[in-house]
Design a protein around this motif. Structure first.
Motif, PDB file in Angstrom:
ATOM      1  N   ASN A 169      -8.591  -0.890  -2.984  1.00 35.78           N
ATOM      2  CA  ASN A 169      -7.353  -0.874  -1.976  1.00 35.78           C
ATOM      3  C   ASN A 169      -7.031  -2.510  -1.949  1.00 35.78           C
ATOM      4  O   ASN A 169      -7.588  -3.436  -2.357  1.00 35.78           O
ATOM      5  N   VAL A 170      -5.846  -2.796  -1.070  1.00 35.47           N
ATOM      6  CA  VAL A 170      -5.620  -4.108  -1.097  1.00 35.47           C
ATOM      7  C   VAL A 170      -5.601  -4.827   0.283  1.00 35.47           C
ATOM      8  O   VAL A 170      -4.999  -5.853   0.400  1.00 35.47           O
ATOM      9  N   TYR A 174      -5.190  -8.703   0.682  1.00 37.22           N
ATOM     10  CA  TYR A 174      -4.091  -9.070   1.578  1.00 37.22           C
ATOM     11  C   TYR A 174      -4.486  -9.967   2.619  1.00 37.22           C
ATOM     12  O   TYR A 174      -3.518 -10.888   2.768  1.00 37.22           O
ATOM     13  N   ALA A 175      -5.567  -9.895   3.103  1.00 33.91           N
ATOM     14  CA  ALA A 175      -6.316 -10.890   4.168  1.00 33.91           C
ATOM     15  C   ALA A 175      -6.389 -12.303   3.512  1.00 33.91           C
ATOM     16  O   ALA A 175      -5.982 -13.245   3.948  1.00 33.91           O
ATOM     17  N   ALA A 176      -6.911 -12.322   2.272  1.00 32.52           N
ATOM     18  CA  ALA A 176      -7.241 -13.851   1.669  1.00 32.52           C
ATOM     19  C   ALA A 176      -5.715 -14.265   1.271  1.00 32.52           C
ATOM     20  O   ALA A 176      -5.426 -15.457   1.247  1.00 32.52           O
ATOM     21  N   TYR A 193       3.882  -3.761   0.160  1.00 30.57           N
ATOM     22  CA  TYR A 193       4.537  -4.353  -1.476  1.00 30.57           C
ATOM     23  C   TYR A 193       3.129  -4.121  -2.471  1.00 30.57           C
ATOM     24  O   TYR A 193       3.332  -3.543  -3.642  1.00 30.57           O
ATOM     25  N   PHE A 194       2.124  -4.504  -1.995  1.00 26.05           N
ATOM     26  CA  PHE A 194       0.895  -4.636  -2.780  1.00 26.05           C
ATOM     27  C   PHE A 194       0.291  -3.220  -3.121  1.00 26.05           C
ATOM     28  O   PHE A 194      -0.118  -2.796  -4.129  1.00 26.05           O
ATOM     29  N   ARG A 204      -3.303  -0.471 -14.602  1.00 27.60           N
ATOM     30  CA  ARG A 204      -2.777  -1.626 -14.979  1.00 27.60           C
ATOM     31  C   ARG A 204      -2.775  -2.705 -14.135  1.00 27.60           C
ATOM     32  O   ARG A 204      -2.475  -3.775 -14.261  1.00 27.60           O
ATOM     33  N   CYS A 205      -3.170  -2.228 -12.915  1.00 29.39           N
ATOM     34  CA  CYS A 205      -3.070  -3.167 -11.563  1.00 29.39           C
ATOM     35  C   CYS A 205      -4.616  -3.178 -10.853  1.00 29.39           C
ATOM     36  O   CYS A 205      -4.899  -2.067 -10.458  1.00 29.39           O
ATOM     37  N   GLU A 206      -5.146  -4.311 -10.957  1.00 35.64           N
ATOM     38  CA  GLU A 206      -6.681  -4.339 -10.440  1.00 35.64           C
ATOM     39  C   GLU A 206      -6.785  -5.640  -9.456  1.00 35.64           C
ATOM     40  O   GLU A 206      -6.288  -6.617  -9.694  1.00 35.64           O
ATOM     41  N   VAL A 207      -7.425  -5.025  -8.478  1.00 29.26           N
ATOM     42  CA  VAL A 207      -7.865  -6.152  -7.309  1.00 29.26           C
ATOM     43  C   VAL A 207      -9.152  -6.567  -7.539  1.00 29.26           C
ATOM     44  O   VAL A 207     -10.100  -5.768  -7.463  1.00 29.26           O
TER      45      VAL A 207
END
Length: 339
Positions: A169-170, A174-176, A193-194, A204-207
């Motif tokens: 999850n983001v 998002y905090a950082a 948005y994230f 294709r999108c990784e945190v």
């Protein structure tokens, strides 16, 4: 024939992007869904078709803001974009369509964000560069290729006990990220948005998040496209500087990308002469010019909507002093028009 993208045609669109030289993550059809859901801006995703085959595509976003002007961009919220075509006829047809739309909408200017100059007759912003480098399949060779002083920063992070984790999850990202963006004096995007980026682009999108003894230090959202990795949004908390959190974070992105089979590390766009420009040079990356080409419609000169414009300096200084929750509350209202 020029057509507007319908949901039933997104797979064909993406197949063309993946198969065509010059295609990028930012040409993918998913951006239309992201921009509509996160920001509500009108989009015009044109494609050219001949004999039942797509021969060119052009993603356009219309941003009309009382503060930041009235523009048509390919592609907004992205560092690359522009016309992607397999032949000159399709390129010309899409260019003509974009210029006609720009005049119908009476915008200030039409902006094409190209890695390679495509419209030499248009003025372009000599402001941005990108940094891209080939990766070696051997992880240690990539580490040793980093210049000595920067490599020492990475090793200090490793020795200091930093670890990287892939988040599903983001929230920590998002905090950082929002803290870093506030510290730079820039309005932050909404957390939604994230979330949408992860939902739309899937694997294709990784945190990637960096921890020290279980505490959040830094985090970055990466995009994967063909054999490339693009660390796109990233930031760290206050402790990141002393712990070399950002240095370690980007190394971990590079290391994991090699293990995933990536061959290109795209460090992304920077403004010439800024801190991020110098940081990427310290990694041994060489800048490549970006051609943000502008067709002036009602505007008389290229709009200067960027933090280097002196008229924004007081705003930036004030924004840096905002309490973080306030910046997270107000920022998205402004950031949605900073495409």
């Amino acid at each position: 024939m020029i057509k507007l993208l319908e949901p039933s045609q997104t797979e064909r669109w993406d197949k063309f992007v993946l198969a065509t030289s010059g295609g990028s993550f930012f040409h993918l059809a998913g951006w239309q869904q992201v921009i509509k859901q996160a920001f509500g801006h009108p989009t015009y995703y044109y494609y050219c078709e001949r004999d039942g085959q797509i021969t060119g595509i052009l993603p356009l976003t219309h941003i009309k803001s009382p503060l930041f002007g009235n523009t048509l961009v390919s592609n907004a919220f992205c560092v690359y974009g522009g016309i992607l075509a397999s032949d000159d006829q399709s390129f010309t047809a899409l260019k003509t369509q974009a210029q006609q739309l720009a005049r119908d909408l009476r915008i200030d200017c039409l902006e094409m964000r190209n890695r390679v100059q495509a419209h030499p007759e248009w003025p372009h912003k000599e402001l941005y560069v990108t940094f891209r480098k080939e990766l070696d399949p051997d992880v240690e060779k990539n580490l040793n290729a980093i210049p000595r002083k920067q490599r020492a920063m990475v090793r200090a992070g490793i020795k200091g006990g930093l670890v990287s984790i892939i988040d599903d999850n983001v929230d920590r990202f998002y905090a950082a990220y929002s803290e870093s963006v506030r510290n730079l004096g820039t309005p932050v995007f909404s957390k939604n948005y994230f979330r949408i980026l992860k939902e739309v682009f899937g694997n294709r999108c990784e945190v990637l998040t960096v921890e020290h003894e279980g505490r959040l230090i830094a985090s970055v959202m990466n995009f994967y496209f063909k054999d490339e990795v693009l660390p796109y949004y990233g930031g760290g908390v206050e402790a990141a500087r002393d712990l070399k959190g950002n240095d370690f974070m980007y190394w971990e992105v590079m290391r994991r990308a090699v293990e995933r089979g990536c061959k290109i590390f795209d460090y992304g766009r920077s403004k010439i002469g800024t801190g991020s420009f110098r940081f990427k040079k310290h990694w041994g990356f060489e800048p490549e010019p970006l051609f943000y080409e502008i067709d002036l419609v009602t505007a008389k000169q290229i709009p200067e909507i960027n933090p280097l414009n002196p008229k924004y300096q007081l705003f930036i200084a004030a924004w840096k002093k905002l309490p973080l929750p306030v910046s997270q509350w107000i920022g998205p209202w402004l950031a949605k028009d900073l495409g």
